[in-house]
Scaffold this motif. Structure first.
Motif, PDB file in Angstrom:
ATOM      1  N   TYR A 296       0.699  -1.135   0.063  1.00  0.00           N
ATOM      2  CA  TYR A 296       0.035   0.027   0.237  1.00  0.00           C
ATOM      3  C   TYR A 296       0.831   1.493   0.007  1.00  0.00           C
ATOM      4  O   TYR A 296       0.565   2.332  -0.524  1.00  0.00           O
ATOM      5  N   THR A 297       2.083   1.317   0.640  1.00  0.00           N
ATOM      6  CA  THR A 297       2.823   2.389   1.190  1.00  0.00           C
ATOM      7  C   THR A 297       4.077   2.621  -0.115  1.00  0.00           C
ATOM      8  O   THR A 297       4.553   3.739  -0.223  1.00  0.00           O
ATOM      9  N   ILE A 298       4.107   1.580  -0.910  1.00  0.00           N
ATOM     10  CA  ILE A 298       5.235   1.714  -1.849  1.00  0.00           C
ATOM     11  C   ILE A 298       5.165   2.880  -2.821  1.00  0.00           C
ATOM     12  O   ILE A 298       6.234   3.344  -3.228  1.00  0.00           O
ATOM     13  N   PRO A 299       4.037   3.301  -3.314  1.00  0.00           N
ATOM     14  CA  PRO A 299       4.024   4.544  -4.198  1.00  0.00           C
ATOM     15  C   PRO A 299       4.728   5.897  -3.406  1.00  0.00           C
ATOM     16  O   PRO A 299       5.140   6.695  -4.191  1.00  0.00           O
ATOM     17  N   SER A 300       4.675   5.927  -2.154  1.00  0.00           N
ATOM     18  CA  SER A 300       5.445   7.101  -1.477  1.00  0.00           C
ATOM     19  C   SER A 300       6.923   7.010  -1.410  1.00  0.00           C
ATOM     20  O   SER A 300       7.512   8.078  -1.153  1.00  0.00           O
ATOM     21  N   LEU A 301       7.420   5.975  -2.256  1.00  0.00           N
ATOM     22  CA  LEU A 301       8.970   5.967  -2.098  1.00  0.00           C
ATOM     23  C   LEU A 301       9.410   6.914  -3.258  1.00  0.00           C
ATOM     24  O   LEU A 301      10.272   7.441  -3.048  1.00  0.00           O
ATOM     25  N   PHE A 302       8.286   7.001  -4.167  1.00  0.00           N
ATOM     26  CA  PHE A 302       8.907   7.948  -5.436  1.00  0.00           C
ATOM     27  C   PHE A 302       8.423   9.378  -5.251  1.00  0.00           C
ATOM     28  O   PHE A 302       7.494   9.958  -4.631  1.00  0.00           O
ATOM     29  N   ILE A 303       9.396  10.327  -5.570  1.00  0.00           N
ATOM     30  CA  ILE A 303       9.603  11.562  -5.641  1.00  0.00           C
ATOM     31  C   ILE A 303       9.491  11.988  -7.128  1.00  0.00           C
ATOM     32  O   ILE A 303      10.644  12.037  -8.159  1.00  0.00           O
ATOM     33  N   PRO A 304       8.336  12.362  -7.927  1.00  0.00           N
ATOM     34  CA  PRO A 304       8.311  12.835  -8.989  1.00  0.00           C
ATOM     35  C   PRO A 304       9.270  13.821  -9.431  1.00  0.00           C
ATOM     36  O   PRO A 304       9.074  15.051  -9.051  1.00  0.00           O
ATOM     37  N   ASN A 305      10.002  13.547 -10.353  1.00  0.00           N
ATOM     38  CA  ASN A 305      11.071  14.799 -10.923  1.00  0.00           C
ATOM     39  C   ASN A 305      11.837  14.228 -12.128  1.00  0.00           C
ATOM     40  O   ASN A 305      11.432  13.037 -12.530  1.00  0.00           O
ATOM     41  N   THR A 306      12.715  14.898 -12.457  1.00  0.00           N
ATOM     42  CA  THR A 306      13.609  14.530 -13.532  1.00  0.00           C
ATOM     43  C   THR A 306      15.090  14.162 -13.266  1.00  0.00           C
ATOM     44  O   THR A 306      15.878  14.960 -12.531  1.00  0.00           O
TER      45      THR A 306
END
Length: 341
Positions: free
Chosen positions: A155-165
């Motif tokens: 459930y929480t794995i999406p919070s790992l990612f910080i959208p950026n380039t």
């Protein structure tokens, strides 16, 4: 005397031929490949020297490969081709390009990690810019043991990612990519941001979860901190979030225009009408703006919001139920007028 003269003449001719050959080779090696513009040459694991030449001609529009072919013939490059992405410049000399290809000295590529709703969508988007395939990325991110090793769950794995380039190597594999994202996550969540989260009573994962709801509620950057403040008010007063986007996520029906009573009856951990507090994880990968809107939320007394009847994508806010009902009636009338059901 005649023999000496003949030897001298022959020697001179040989020397001239040798000098000429060296000069020709130097010209071939120093001449650019005549590439029209800066472009990437992508070499896969299964490429051979012929396919490399083909890609140079077809993808990079190189029209002068004589020097490269000569250097290849005089080396073991054809038997030791390195996969990778190599950015080739129009002015770059042949010998320099050959040295990079032979040594496997790749150029980094720019990889944009997007703010999307699902891990599957993330994997597909990222894999378009990497040699690794989307299935490999998705497989790891849905593996409970792998996620646990990083400190997350399904459930929480999406919070790992910080959208950026980011700049990465094209050949980075799924595991290396995810671990790189973990490093970027830890850099983003510095002491200042972590302390802000604690002051609200949140972990970074909980900030990401609320931010994901905020971003599904509004695309208006200026309004996001207001919406974040509203939900924080609800959480702090023990009021259910009652966020429609969480219901859509639980149903995996993102195109719903109108949430009906039957939708609210679905028993999903993401149904914030049935379950108090935050859902178990983000309902999308929130953007940096979304995360910052929670960390820097606007303090106010609003507990309710309703989409504006002008369909501007912004909201009318209310402090009590009666104000909210008036706002809701205007919005429902606008929906009916447009025959949106």
């Amino acid at each position: 005397m005649k023999n000496k003269k003949a030897i001298y003449i022959v020697g001179s001719i040989v020397l001239l031929v040798l000098i000429g050959s060296i000069a020709c080779a130097f010209l071939l090696f120093s001449t650019p490949l005549k590439i029209e513009k800066a472009t990437y040459l992508y070499i896969d694991n299964d490429d051979n020297i012929d396919s490399v030449y083909t890609k140079l001609k077809k993808d990079c529009h190189a029209s002068s490969l004589a020097g490269l072919r000569l250097m290849t013939a005089c080396s073991n490059y054809a038997d030791n081709i390195h996969a990778g992405a190599y950015k080739l410049e129009p002015s770059e000399k042949t010998w320099h390009i050959f040295h990079r290809l032979k040594s496997g000295h790749q150029s980094p590529v720019r990889l944009t990690v997007p703010s999307v709703r699902t891990i599957g969508a993330l994997a597909k988007s990222v894999s378009r810019r990497l040699m690794t395939d989307s299935a490999s990325i998705a497989k790891l991110l849905t593996d409970s043991a792998y996620c646990a090793g990083l400190g997350y769950n399904q459930y929480t794995i999406p919070s790992l990612f910080i959208p950026n380039t980011y700049e990465v190597y094209w050949t980075i594999d799924a595991d290396e990519f995810i671990k790189r994202m973990k490093k970027e996550h830890d850099l983003f969540w510095n002491k200042e941001r972590t302390e802000k989260a604690k002051s609200i009573g949140f972990t970074p994962e909980e900030v990401a979860t609320l931010a994901s709801i905020v971003e599904e509620e509004t695309a208006n950057k200026a309004e996001k901190p207001m919406v974040a403040g509203l939900y924080i008010n609800r959480l702090h007063t023990g009021m259910p979030l009652q966020a429609d986007p969480t219901v859509k996520f639980g149903l995996q029906e993102f195109g719903l225009k109108r949430i009906l009573h039957k939708h609210l009856e679905v028993d999903s951990p993401y149904n914030t009408y049935k379950h108090e507090g935050l859902p178990p994880g983000p309902i999308r990968i929130p953007s940096i703006d979304g995360l910052e809107s929670v960390l820097n939320y606007v303090q106010h007394d609003y507990l309710y919001m309703c989409a504006k009847e002008d369909f501007s994508g912004t909201h009318n806010f209310a402090k009590n139920w009666n104000e909210h009902l008036a706002n809701a009636r205007r919005y429902q009338q606008a929906l009916n007028k447009r025959n949106i059901r």
